[in-house]
Design a protein around this motif. Structure first.
Motif, PDB file in Angstrom:
ATOM      1  N   UNK A 211       0.840  -1.203   0.000  1.00  0.00           N
ATOM      2  CA  UNK A 211       0.000   0.000   0.000  1.00  0.00           C
ATOM      3  C   UNK A 211       0.873   1.250   0.000  1.00  0.00           C
ATOM      4  N   UNK A 212       1.911   1.267   0.827  1.00  0.00           N
ATOM      5  CA  UNK A 212       2.775   2.447   0.887  1.00  0.00           C
ATOM      6  C   UNK A 212       3.577   2.601  -0.402  1.00  0.00           C
ATOM      7  N   UNK A 213       4.032   1.512  -0.971  1.00  0.00           N
ATOM      8  CA  UNK A 213       4.774   1.574  -2.236  1.00  0.00           C
ATOM      9  C   UNK A 213       3.872   2.067  -3.367  1.00  0.00           C
ATOM     10  N   UNK A 214       2.656   1.555  -3.407  1.00  0.00           N
ATOM     11  CA  UNK A 214       1.716   1.971  -4.444  1.00  0.00           C
ATOM     12  C   UNK A 214       1.436   3.470  -4.357  1.00  0.00           C
ATOM     13  N   UNK A 215       1.232   3.975  -3.142  1.00  0.00           N
ATOM     14  CA  UNK A 215       0.965   5.409  -2.966  1.00  0.00           C
ATOM     15  C   UNK A 215       2.166   6.239  -3.404  1.00  0.00           C
ATOM     16  N   UNK A 216       3.344   5.790  -3.059  1.00  0.00           N
ATOM     17  CA  UNK A 216       4.565   6.506  -3.429  1.00  0.00           C
ATOM     18  C   UNK A 216       4.717   6.571  -4.950  1.00  0.00           C
ATOM     19  N   UNK A 217       4.532   5.438  -5.607  1.00  0.00           N
ATOM     20  CA  UNK A 217       4.687   5.366  -7.063  1.00  0.00           C
ATOM     21  C   UNK A 217       3.591   6.176  -7.757  1.00  0.00           C
ATOM     22  N   UNK A 218       2.360   6.050  -7.277  1.00  0.00           N
ATOM     23  CA  UNK A 218       1.243   6.779  -7.879  1.00  0.00           C
ATOM     24  C   UNK A 218       1.491   8.276  -7.831  1.00  0.00           C
ATOM     25  N   UNK A 219       1.884   8.787  -6.677  1.00  0.00           N
ATOM     26  CA  UNK A 219       2.127  10.227  -6.542  1.00  0.00           C
ATOM     27  C   UNK A 219       3.255  10.677  -7.466  1.00  0.00           C
ATOM     28  N   UNK A 220       4.274   9.899  -7.582  1.00  0.00           N
ATOM     29  CA  UNK A 220       5.417  10.261  -8.423  1.00  0.00           C
ATOM     30  C   UNK A 220       5.035  10.220  -9.900  1.00  0.00           C
ATOM     31  N   UNK A 221       4.327   9.186 -10.299  1.00  0.00           N
ATOM     32  CA  UNK A 221       4.008   8.992 -11.714  1.00  0.00           C
ATOM     33  C   UNK A 221       2.942   9.945 -12.238  1.00  0.00           C
ATOM     34  N   UNK A 222       2.102  10.477 -11.379  1.00  0.00           N
ATOM     35  CA  UNK A 222       1.023  11.350 -11.845  1.00  0.00           C
ATOM     36  C   UNK A 222       1.452  12.805 -12.014  1.00  0.00           C
ATOM     37  N   UNK A 223       2.643  13.144 -11.570  1.00  0.00           N
ATOM     38  CA  UNK A 223       3.152  14.516 -11.673  1.00  0.00           C
ATOM     39  C   UNK A 223       2.148  15.509 -11.089  1.00  0.00           C
ATOM     40  N   UNK A 224       1.803  15.293  -9.825  1.00  0.00           N
ATOM     41  CA  UNK A 224       0.802  16.108  -9.149  1.00  0.00           C
ATOM     42  C   UNK A 224       1.401  17.429  -8.671  1.00  0.00           C
TER      43      UNK A 224
ATOM     44  N   UNK B 163       1.811  20.363  -5.747  1.00  0.00           N
ATOM     45  CA  UNK B 163       2.078  20.185  -4.313  1.00  0.00           C
ATOM     46  C   UNK B 163       0.795  19.933  -3.529  1.00  0.00           C
ATOM     47  N   UNK B 164      -0.241  20.719  -3.807  1.00  0.00           N
ATOM     48  CA  UNK B 164      -1.504  20.551  -3.078  1.00  0.00           C
ATOM     49  C   UNK B 164      -2.193  19.240  -3.439  1.00  0.00           C
ATOM     50  N   UNK B 165      -2.139  18.857  -4.703  1.00  0.00           N
ATOM     51  CA  UNK B 165      -2.711  17.571  -5.109  1.00  0.00           C
ATOM     52  C   UNK B 165      -1.959  16.426  -4.438  1.00  0.00           C
ATOM     53  N   UNK B 166      -0.656  16.558  -4.373  1.00  0.00           N
ATOM     54  CA  UNK B 166       0.169  15.547  -3.715  1.00  0.00           C
ATOM     55  C   UNK B 166      -0.185  15.445  -2.230  1.00  0.00           C
ATOM     56  N   UNK B 167      -0.355  16.596  -1.576  1.00  0.00           N
ATOM     57  CA  UNK B 167      -0.711  16.593  -0.152  1.00  0.00           C
ATOM     58  C   UNK B 167      -2.046  15.896   0.080  1.00  0.00           C
ATOM     59  N   UNK B 168      -3.040  16.210  -0.741  1.00  0.00           N
ATOM     60  CA  UNK B 168      -4.358  15.596  -0.564  1.00  0.00           C
ATOM     61  C   UNK B 168      -4.295  14.095  -0.817  1.00  0.00           C
TER      62      UNK B 168
END
Length: 176
Positions: free
Chosen positions: A97-110, A112-117
């Motif tokens: 779960x933590x790896x998936x969240x990390x990869x998803x946030x990185x790959x989506x190019x969010x 800062x605020x989108x990343x925080x949410x």
């Protein structure tokens, strides 16, 4: 029976209750599991502090790390009370779960605020898992003769619920 009616619920009233040996066995499986999760979170959460843009979020994660350290100390005391030692678990579910969240946030190019949410959604999910685990362990401990164990679990559960409430409040900041 009409299609909209539910079948009658059967209430067993303890006919299938486990003995103390079985309860203790299940309790130890859960204690080992949550101990592994908490150790993993101690390694994982600092990376979120670096990635968070909102200071309140950073501070909430720091507070959560401090709480986890206290929870781990209580769990170590539980092992001592039960004359047991930690049996390492892989806790692959939480790690994935933590790896998936990390990869998803990185790959989506969010942003800062989108990343925080996105991070808050992830943190709240993790807290829900922890709360459920502590609630079940608390229920099992209540059926065991050691009341000190029950008290320590209640304290860990309360800390997890406090973290969940804090993350929920911070989430609302992004939505208004």
């Amino acid at each position: 029976m009409a299609p909209h009616q539910k079948p009658d619920m059967r209430i067993f009233r303890g006919h299938f209750s486990l003995d103390e040996i079985s309860l203790r066995k299940i309790f130890m499986v859960q204690l080992n599991s949550i101990f592994c999760v908490k150790q993993h979170l101690l390694k994982y959460l600092p990376t979120l502090i670096e990635r968070a843009s909102f200071n309140d979020l950073k501070n909430a994660i720091i507070e959560n790390i401090d709480d986890i350290k206290i929870q781990l100390l209580r769990m170590e005391a539980m092992y001592q009370l039960l004359h047991e030692t930690y049996s390492p678990h892989k806790c692959l579910g939480i790690k994935s779960i933590t790896l998936e969240a990390f990869i998803t946030n990185r790959d989506l190019h969010l942003s800062d605020l989108e990343n925080d949410l996105t991070m808050l959604i992830h943190l709240r999910t993790l807290e829900n898992i922890e709360i459920t685990c502590f609630e079940v362990m608390h229920d099992i401990a209540a059926a065991l003769p050691n009341k000190e164990l029950d008290m320590m679990l209640k304290q860990n559960l309360d800390m997890a619920k406090d973290s969940q409430r804090l993350y929920k409040l911070i989430t609302k900041e992004y939505l208004h």
